[in-house]
Scaffold this active site. Structure first.
Site, short mmCIF file in Angstrom:
data_model
loop_
_atom_site.label_atom_id
_atom_site.label_comp_id
_atom_site.label_asym_id
_atom_site.label_seq_id
_atom_site.Cartn_x
_atom_site.Cartn_y
_atom_site.Cartn_z
N HIS A 1 0.82 -1.20 0.00
CA HIS A 1 0.00 0.00 0.00
C HIS A 1 0.85 1.25 0.00
CE1 HIS A 1 -4.20 -1.32 1.01
NE2 HIS A 1 -3.55 -2.44 1.27
N HIS A 38 -4.19 -0.88 11.64
CA HIS A 38 -3.35 0.30 11.78
C HIS A 38 -3.48 0.93 13.15
CE1 HIS A 38 -1.07 3.66 10.32
NE2 HIS A 38 -2.06 4.52 10.39
N GLU A 98 -8.15 10.32 13.67
CA GLU A 98 -8.81 10.16 12.38
C GLU A 98 -10.33 10.17 12.57
OE1 GLU A 98 -7.44 6.60 10.55
OE2 GLU A 98 -5.33 7.15 10.66
N TYR A 126 -18.73 2.31 1.97
CA TYR A 126 -17.30 2.25 2.21
C TYR A 126 -16.82 0.81 2.21
CZ TYR A 126 -12.77 2.96 4.49
OH TYR A 126 -11.43 2.96 4.78
N HIS A 167 -11.32 7.41 15.27
CA HIS A 167 -10.30 6.50 15.77
C HIS A 167 -9.23 7.34 16.45
CE1 HIS A 167 -11.77 3.91 12.20
NE2 HIS A 167 -12.42 3.58 13.30
N HIS A 213 -7.38 0.13 14.48
CA HIS A 213 -8.58 0.08 13.66
C HIS A 213 -8.22 -0.56 12.32
CE1 HIS A 213 -6.58 3.97 13.07
NE2 HIS A 213 -6.96 3.89 11.81
#
Length: 440
Positions: free
Chosen positions: A292, A335, A341, A350, A365, A371
């Protein structure tokens, strides 16, 4: 409403100079100097400064108005109380849990305008020392009538989720649709009109302004291009009627009365202006090999702090795109982050949480709280064939990310909360096996 709400010019860069005059008075702008002894057409000159006078030229923000009356013509401000709003986050009990809110309710009765419908969800920092962030939602069903407001503390970034907004500013008029955003800089007076029931999100920053992020190795092109930002053409009304001017100052609300419209700017020039952007114009940068890229590649605007590379707030979107990576779990990875966030959903579904995350709702978060994708997403995407696939088709989600710790307001900690959010991860299974336990 008038088609003048659609009259916009391209904003070709955040540091450039722009100049417009109302088409009815094309000679309203002086030539060759900022503030002549006598302005054309009997207008007053007034400067609006968004940075210190001595800020470096690259970051210096100011605009000149040529208006029928200067904005100083009003009666004294008087304080009023506003429900479910705060910029004061000191003393609020911290909560490290992942939080998710169901869609915030729409007004059930008439008479709720943008100011009355603002509701603070969370925030951090300090409005007095001017280093902070607040996140709000709005829900309204009535246009502001003979009423304007300005934020004396910072910038508003407004993200409509339902219902177009007709925003009248001192610089002109802006029509903001779904999947568009608008930024109203600190101090700019504006009024919000609606075409029915409307709802959306607001990111507020103190002590800094929104700018385009640096592109680095991406090069000259990519992400949000400066040419796609738009700022209004000058428009004015010469209207002598009672008008309320609302001022949000040091987190409190005040109101002053005057006998004329504040939208009497016949011409203006400068680089401190409201602007809008269509999120569908964003140029996505994405991996086509493996692993990523960090979600920072989806940054539309950033409000930088004094620490290089670290933002008071980033505005990040997750638009439709192709997923093409090999040997990679394609949804967001699990993560923990040194940033806070807050996510919202404008439209669609989503991909990492197709169940409880709904348009008009949100999630927070907190800093360093883990999360990631829910159980269903992990199981599905761990087994599917890695063919090129469209991600987030017909969907637009976003994130307000901040380097500041945020707390949840006392009312938002209980209202509209999805109390079962933590269960999204409880079903994640143990798949670990020692090598001698693997099937042959």
């Amino acid at each position: 409403m008038s088609s003048e709400f659609d009259e916009l010019e391209y904003l070709s860069g955040f540091g450039n100079e722009f100049a417009t005059a109302d088409k009815r008075v094309p000679d309203a702008l002086p030539v060759g100097q900022n503030s002549p002894q006598v302005c054309p057409n009997g207008l007053y000159a007034e400067q609006l400064s968004g940075t210190a006078f001595t800020a470096p030229r690259l970051t210096n923000k100011r605009s000149w108005f040529y208006r029928i009356r200067p904005s100083v013509v009003h009666r004294p401000f008087k304080k009023f109380e506003k429900k479910n709003w705060t910029n004061d986050f000191a003393g609020i009990e911290p909560n490290p849990n992942q939080y998710r809110w169901n869609p915030f309710p729409l007004p059930e009765t008439g008479g709720v305008d943008f100011v009355e419908g603002l509701y603070t969800v969370c925030g951090g920092g300090d409005v007095i020392s001017r280093n902070g962030i607040s996140i709000h939602v709005y829900s309204c069903n009535e246009s502001m009538q003979n009423k304007a407001m300005y934020n004396g503390d910072g910038d508003f970034l407004i993200v409509p989720q339902q219902g177009e907004l007709e925003i009248t500013t001192e610089f002109g008029r802006i029509l903001v649709g779904i999947q568009e955003i608008v930024v109203i800089p600190q101090g700019v007076r504006f009024s919000v009109g609606v075409r029915g029931v409307s709802r959306g999100y607001v990111l507020e920053v103190f002590g800094t302004h929104f700018v385009l992020p640096d592109l680095g190795p991406i090069g000259a092109n990519g992400l949000a291009n400066a040419r796609d930002f738009q700022t209004p053409v000058a428009w004015f009304e010469d209207l002598d009627v009672p008008f309320a001017i609302i001022n949000k100052y040091q987190g409190s609300w005040f109101q002053a009365e005057q006998d004329h419209s504040p939208f009497d700017v016949v011409g203006w020039h400068g680089n401190y202006v409201p602007f809008k952007y269509d999120l569908r114009r964003f140029q996505v940068i994405n991996t086509v090999s493996f692993d990523h890229c960090d979600p920072s590649i989806f940054t539309v605007l950033t409000a930088p702090s004094l620490k290089p590379g670290t933002a008071v707030a980033d505005f990040v979107i997750f638009p439709p795109r192709w997923g093409c990576a090999d040997h990679t779990f394609r949804p967001p990875y699990y993560h923990r982050n040194c940033m806070s966030e807050y996510m919202g959903l404008i439209t669609g579904v989503y991909e990492a949480k197709e169940g409880g995350f709904k348009p008009g709702g949100g999630s927070l978060h907190p800093m360093m709280t883990p999360h990631g994708p829910d159980f269903a997403c992990f199981e599905k995407c761990s087994q599917e064939s890695l063919q090129p696939v469209r991600v987030a088709e017909n969907t637009m989600s976003f994130m307000f990310e901040s380097s500041l710790n945020m707390v949840i307001t006392p009312w938002a900690i209980h209202e509209h909360v999805d109390t079962g959010y933590y269960k999204d991860w409880l079903s994640l299974k143990k798949h670990f096996k020692l090598p001698n336990q693997q099937k042959k």
